[in-house]
Design a protein around this motif. Structure first.
Motif, PDB file in Angstrom:
ATOM      1  N   LEU A 211      10.465  -4.323  -5.500  1.00 17.54           N
ATOM      2  CA  LEU A 211       9.985  -4.693  -4.166  1.00 17.54           C
ATOM      3  C   LEU A 211      10.645  -6.011  -3.788  1.00 17.54           C
ATOM      4  O   LEU A 211      10.385  -7.033  -4.419  1.00 17.54           O
ATOM      5  CB  LEU A 211       8.467  -4.869  -4.171  1.00 17.54           C
ATOM      6  N   LYS A 219       5.064  -8.242   0.363  1.00 17.87           N
ATOM      7  CA  LYS A 219       5.405  -7.533  -0.881  1.00 17.87           C
ATOM      8  C   LYS A 219       4.209  -7.466  -1.832  1.00 17.87           C
ATOM      9  O   LYS A 219       3.881  -6.402  -2.373  1.00 17.87           O
ATOM     10  CB  LYS A 219       6.594  -8.223  -1.561  1.00 17.87           C
ATOM     11  N   SER A 220       3.565  -8.600  -2.046  1.00 19.88           N
ATOM     12  CA  SER A 220       2.413  -8.622  -2.954  1.00 19.88           C
ATOM     13  C   SER A 220       1.241  -7.830  -2.386  1.00 19.88           C
ATOM     14  O   SER A 220       0.509  -7.161  -3.127  1.00 19.88           O
ATOM     15  CB  SER A 220       1.994 -10.070  -3.238  1.00 19.88           C
ATOM     16  N   LEU A 223       1.971  -4.227  -3.100  1.00 17.95           N
ATOM     17  CA  LEU A 223       1.742  -3.915  -4.509  1.00 17.95           C
ATOM     18  C   LEU A 223       0.251  -3.778  -4.794  1.00 17.95           C
ATOM     19  O   LEU A 223      -0.178  -2.853  -5.504  1.00 17.95           O
ATOM     20  CB  LEU A 223       2.356  -5.002  -5.390  1.00 17.95           C
ATOM     21  N   ALA A 232      -1.310  -8.849  -7.685  1.00 15.48           N
ATOM     22  CA  ALA A 232      -0.476 -10.015  -7.384  1.00 15.48           C
ATOM     23  C   ALA A 232      -1.238 -10.955  -6.466  1.00 15.48           C
ATOM     24  O   ALA A 232      -2.047 -10.532  -5.634  1.00 15.48           O
ATOM     25  CB  ALA A 232       0.843  -9.583  -6.730  1.00 15.48           C
ATOM     26  N   THR A 241       4.650 -15.831  -4.665  1.00 12.93           N
ATOM     27  CA  THR A 241       5.176 -15.182  -5.862  1.00 12.93           C
ATOM     28  C   THR A 241       6.428 -15.918  -6.321  1.00 12.93           C
ATOM     29  O   THR A 241       7.344 -16.163  -5.535  1.00 12.93           O
ATOM     30  CB  THR A 241       5.508 -13.702  -5.586  1.00 12.93           C
ATOM     31  N   ASP A 260       7.177  -6.586  -8.237  1.00 13.39           N
ATOM     32  CA  ASP A 260       7.071  -7.470  -7.077  1.00 13.39           C
ATOM     33  C   ASP A 260       7.891  -8.721  -7.367  1.00 13.39           C
ATOM     34  O   ASP A 260       7.743  -9.345  -8.415  1.00 13.39           O
ATOM     35  CB  ASP A 260       5.601  -7.829  -6.846  1.00 13.39           C
TER      36      ASP A 260
END
Length: 467
Positions: A211, A219-220, A223, A232, A241, A260
């Motif tokens: 990702l 993105k997190s 996820l 995450a 992240t 991720d």
């Protein structure tokens, strides 16, 4: 597309390109016991993780709170393999982002087979250390106590004061210099069971998905939506992240390994500190994956950062899926502008699968699995040499290569030399312009598909034999 320098002088030479070995069947690795490394911020957890691994994996910087998610690494000591999970700093009364970080540490403690509490020997047991110790004393997992930062023999007597935490014998160690690291590893192996308590079993190795995207595109959040848990740390602050976060996700009846990654703000060579190491790990995550989902914020114009991330995936030769996140924020006017941006900015990757999703509401996230399968099928596909050359001869007859220097280059033969990504090798009597190679690639896609996968076209020039 790149051109390979070289010559071809014998028809038997290209036969080697036509022999493609059978794909190796990926066997899933045996399950490994898990060790969770916990402690308050800035006691040297990530430095100690790197020392236990024997390599620099975890991001380390002289700033509290660099590690935020729980990150898993494979470790090996005395012939035994186990998994080390690095966690963010744990604080009992944390709020906001730090509360989410603490929740990740608590989850790591509850799912691990053993827990390693790291304490700063130079400071001694603080109220936060005592709070963590009270939680761990109620756990049914084996708990080890690491007295870190014993960088000098004069600090060894200070270790005895940590018996007050009630977690048994404190193990002195210097994560920075490696002092007593072997003794600590022996103690860890003694505490870990031979097999983990919780095991995820699969028939074969799950396909690896990265990702990627610029900071704060979700993105997190995606996820977490896919895993159904707070896997995450998510926060409105961009750049939450830092390390790649690995997760096994069951999507549409199939198990996938999602990673991720940190959002890419700058080029690797211009980044510094945490951003530099995060960029390196994101690049490594792309190269170790089979397919990448590039997340773009559909509510904002496509940026140079978005295009740079896409280029990284294409240059790495990985299958590609474009996911336009935050679709719940897109109105009719934005859709019209986005359609124009796609035609103008994403000309290079018109072949990529596109999915409009919302990680917040869960809109269309299940459509990612079919898109991933389509991209991976193309990435793995091979066109037989006979079928390829029959098509190519018709193509060259209808549209021959342009004349260069008063000479007409002839295309003698072609083969798909490899998959992952599909790579065509054209054997010719002279140089082929990049425009003609792009033309061959485009027509090759139209004929055989290959949706979601980059294609590389290389040229081998045949030398004339001397009489």
């Amino acid at each position: 597309m790149t051109e390979l320098d070289g010559t071809w002088t014998d028809e038997s030479e290209f036969a080697a390109f036509d022999e493609v070995a059978a794909q190796e069947s990926g066997e899933s690795a045996p399950p490994q016991p898990v060790l969770a490394v916990v402690g308050r911020p800035n006691v040297g957890k990530s430095t100690l993780v790197n020392r236990l691994l024997g390599r620099r994996e975890a991001v380390v910087q002289d700033t509290p709170g660099v590690t935020r998610d729980r990150i898993a690494y494979d470790a090996l000591w005395n012939g035994r393999r186990f998994t080390v999970v690095d966690t963010g700093g744990w604080e009992p009364d944390a709020r906001g982002l730090q509360a989410a970080v603490a929740a990740q540490a608590e989850l790591a403690m509850s799912t691990a087979d053993a827990v390693l509490l790291v304490v700063d020997t130079t400071v001694g047991a603080t109220s936060t250390d005592e709070a963590v110790a009270r939680v761990l004393r109620r756990s049914d997992r084996p708990v080890l106590l690491a007295a870190n930062k014993v960088d000098d023999e004069r600090l060894v007597p200070e270790v005895a004061a940590l018996w007050s935490l009630g977690l048994g014998e404190p193990h002195p160690v210097s994560a920075l210099h490696g002092r007593y690291a072997g003794d600590l590893l022996d103690a860890i192996l003694a505490a870990l069971p031979e097999t983990p308590r919780e095991t995820v079993r699969t028939e074969g190795g799950p396909r690896r998905v990265a990702l990627v995207g610029k900071p704060n595109v979700g993105k997190s959040s995606l996820l977490n939506r896919l895993t159904g848990e707070e896997r995450a740390v998510v926060d409105p602050v961009a750049g939450t992240t830092v390390d790649p976060v690995d997760s096994l996700v069951e999507l549409d009846g199939e198990l996938w390994r999602f990673v991720d990654t940190a959002g890419l703000r700058k080029r690797v060579r211009t980044a510094s500190g945490t951003e530099y190491y995060a960029s390196l790990r994101t690049k490594a995550a792309i190269e170790s994956a089979e397919v990448a989902i590039v997340l773009l914020d559909a509510s904002e114009p496509i940026s140079e950062q978005d295009l740079r991330v896409i280029s990284m995936v294409v240059d790495a030769g990985r299958a590609l899926v474009l996911a336009f996140n935050k679709w719940d924020l897109v109105d009719e006017d934005r859709r019209v502008r986005l359609a124009r941006e796609l035609d103008r900015e994403l000309v290079r990757v018109r072949w990529a699968e596109r999915v409009n999703i919302s990680a917040l509401t869960g809109r269309a996230v299940r459509k990612l699995a079919p898109a991933l399968r389509t991209a991976l099928d193309s990435w793995d596909r091979r066109v037989p040499t006979g079928q390829l050359n029959s098509w190519l001869s018709d193509l060259v007859a209808a549209t021959p290569p342009p004349v260069r220097g008063g000479r007409q280059t002839k295309v003698l033969f072609a083969t798909q030399a490899q998959t992952r990504p599909p790579t065509l090798v054209l054997f010719t009597t002279g140089f082929l312009e990049s425009g003609y190679r792009r033309f061959v690639e485009r027509r090759f896609r139209e004929e055989f598909g290959f949706t979601g996968s980059p294609i590389r076209v290389s040229v081998r020039i045949r030398e004339k034999r001397k009489r």
